[in-house]
Design an enzyme around this catalytic site. Structure first.
Site, PDB file in Angstrom:
ATOM      1  N   TYR A 115       0.860  -1.179   0.000  1.00  0.00           N
ATOM      2  CA  TYR A 115       0.000   0.000   0.000  1.00  0.00           C
ATOM      3  C   TYR A 115       0.906   1.242   0.000  1.00  0.00           C
ATOM      4  O   TYR A 115       1.919   1.269   0.714  1.00  0.00           O
ATOM      5  CB  TYR A 115      -0.881  -0.063   1.255  1.00  0.00           C
ATOM      6  CG  TYR A 115      -1.749   1.141   1.411  1.00  0.00           C
ATOM      7  CD1 TYR A 115      -2.828   1.349   0.554  1.00  0.00           C
ATOM      8  CD2 TYR A 115      -1.491   2.090   2.382  1.00  0.00           C
ATOM      9  CE1 TYR A 115      -3.608   2.471   0.670  1.00  0.00           C
ATOM     10  CE2 TYR A 115      -2.287   3.212   2.510  1.00  0.00           C
ATOM     11  CZ  TYR A 115      -3.339   3.397   1.646  1.00  0.00           C
ATOM     12  OH  TYR A 115      -4.119   4.520   1.762  1.00  0.00           O
ATOM     13  N   ASP A 189      -0.758  -7.734   6.363  1.00  0.00           N
ATOM     14  CA  ASP A 189      -1.837  -6.795   6.098  1.00  0.00           C
ATOM     15  C   ASP A 189      -2.907  -7.572   5.326  1.00  0.00           C
ATOM     16  O   ASP A 189      -2.702  -7.942   4.171  1.00  0.00           O
ATOM     17  CB  ASP A 189      -1.291  -5.616   5.277  1.00  0.00           C
ATOM     18  CG  ASP A 189      -2.347  -4.538   5.013  1.00  0.00           C
ATOM     19  OD1 ASP A 189      -3.541  -4.884   4.916  1.00  0.00           O
ATOM     20  OD2 ASP A 189      -1.960  -3.364   4.880  1.00  0.00           O
ATOM     21  N   LYS A 214     -11.864  -0.224   4.317  1.00  0.00           N
ATOM     22  CA  LYS A 214     -12.119  -0.837   3.022  1.00  0.00           C
ATOM     23  C   LYS A 214     -13.300  -1.809   3.115  1.00  0.00           C
ATOM     24  O   LYS A 214     -14.398  -1.391   3.384  1.00  0.00           O
ATOM     25  CB  LYS A 214     -10.826  -1.495   2.521  1.00  0.00           C
ATOM     26  CG  LYS A 214      -9.585  -0.595   2.677  1.00  0.00           C
ATOM     27  CD  LYS A 214      -9.615   0.645   1.800  1.00  0.00           C
ATOM     28  CE  LYS A 214      -8.545   1.673   2.155  1.00  0.00           C
ATOM     29  NZ  LYS A 214      -7.171   1.229   2.146  1.00  0.00           N
TER      30      LYS A 214
END
Ligand SMILES: *Cc1c(COP(=O)(O)O)cnc(C)c1O
Length: 399
Positions: A115, A189, A214
């Site tokens: 990310y 993650d 999310k």
């Protein structure tokens, strides 16, 4: 109201009854939003006992709050972990996890496709505190092991799978074994997969990081994060980092996330179904050069994804014919998909990583991480898949 979670319940049941919810006082079926900063002590001794940890209860909402605690129980239950801590964002969760595992003078290894915010955290923020993160190609176990051996005071291994934005799949089992062989805290993650599709703790992973912004929130209306781990790690995280840095999850956010979790299993089914159809459609489109979707049998990560995920997720990356300009042009050509960063919402979101989310990477870093200038990322939403394909088709034709 307070129900005991049964271990044999399937995840769809746990998503709805995975915490002791509701309100025994009034019978309210929806958990109250405890919108309070502080909690009254019954008397001076009660206050003293709470501070000494000799009484159970609440003191102040940065330390703990009943609505946030309910969310923490629920996410821990779904991941199969002992405990969780909620945060004001996914980045706060990542920072807290790293700062718990490492202190000044320590280093850790991270997968190189991450990310954008996590990459920025590693390159700009944690070096200020004397912590070094080394990013390596984690599809190659030899490279990871070499990096572990070279790193000074290496304490942790952090990776994302599927990775953002390339959808690269990493082998959780193999990487966890390697990390543990070298005594590292292994952190994953799990934002893209969610506990519905992938539960890394079952492979021995130590720490799960989530951006709950999310899929878990799922409706594009809340920013939050969570760390799930054993009680010992969560206690250290709270005492060493969290309580005195204060990236607190708000009670309203926790309530929205609890609501999101109830429908997470059923939403993931539809995200996966739609993404599978769209990935196949794109893979036959003349204006599309490459489709990155772990559910395509031609994808290099297909077999590992099949082993460690129950389905392939709702995220697709693809490369349009052309370069940076065509990638950007695609953003102006879509009519139904919303041009925005973030992911996991009911609405289909489309973005051009090279000019937005991964502009924190230099051109060379993008090339090394496989983030092409003509790459488009779609978070496939819950609309009708046919409508979405029509939209992508008309946009691709304009290129
Ligand atoms: C969004 C995201 C983050 C950061 O979360 P925020 O809630 O935006 O702070 C971290 N990891 C992944 C994989 C993400 O998609």
């Amino acid at each position: 109201m307070s129900r005991k979670v049964k271990d044999h319940w399937k995840i769809e049941t746990k998503a709805i009854h995975g915490f002791t919810g509701g309100d025994d006082l009034t019978g309210s079926v929806s958990l109250p939003i405890y919108q309070t900063s502080t909690f009254a002590f019954r008397d001076s001794q009660h206050g003293a006992d709470l501070f000494k940890g000799e009484a159970e209860g609440y003191i102040y909402s940065r330390i703990s709050n009943p609505t946030v605690e309910a969310f923490q129980h629920e996410i821990a239950c779904l991941e199969g972990g002992e405990a969780a801590q909620g945060f004001g964002s996914g980045m706060a969760a990542t920072f807290n996890a790293v700062a718990t595992a490492c202190q000044s003078g320590d280093s850790f290894i991270a997968s190189e496709t991450l990310y954008g915010g996590t990459h920025a955290l590693i390159s700009h923020v944690i070096p200020r505190f004397g912590i070094t993160g080394h990013e390596v190609d984690a599809t190659d176990l030899n490279k990871v092991e070499d990096a572990i051996k070279k790193a000074k005071n290496c304490k942790a291994l952090l990776f994302e799978t599927p990775a953002n934005p390339t959808l690269t799949i990493l082998d959780i089992d193999e990487l966890t074994k390697l990390g543990h062989k070298h005594g590292l805290v292994v952190m994953v993650d799990n934002t893209f997969a969610t506990p519905i599709l992938q539960r890394p703790l079952e492979y021995g992973v130590d720490v799960i990081i989530h951006s709950t912004t999310k899929y878990i929130g799922g409706h594009g209306d809340v920013v939050g994060g969570a760390v799930v781990a054993d009680s010992d790690f969560i206690q250290r995280l709270r005492e060493d980092v969290y309580i005195d840095t204060g990236a607190t999850m708000a009670p309203l956010s926790a309530w929205l996330l609890l609501r999101g979790l109830k429908t997470l299993p059923i939403r993931m089914k539809q995200h996966c179904f739609n993404a599978d159809r769209i990935a196949k459609f794109l893979s036959f489109h003349p204006k599309v050069e490459v489709v990155h979707f772990p559910g395509l049998s031609s994808n290099p990560g297909y077999h590992i994804a099949k082993k460690q995920m129950s389905d392939f997720g709702g995220m697709i990356a693809f490369e349009v014919a052309g370069g940076f300009e065509e990638g950007k042009k695609m953003m102006d050509a879509v009519e139904l998909a919303t041009v925005a960063v973030s992911l996991g919402d009911c609405d289909t979101l489309i973005c051009h990583p090279a000019s937005t989310t991964h502009s924190t990477y230099s051109q060379e870093e993008r090339v090394a991480s496989g983030i092409k200038d003509n790459m488009i990322r779609i978070s496939v939403g819950l609309e009708d898949a046919g409508d979405l394909m029509d939209d992508l088709n008309q946009a691709l034709r304009k290129l």
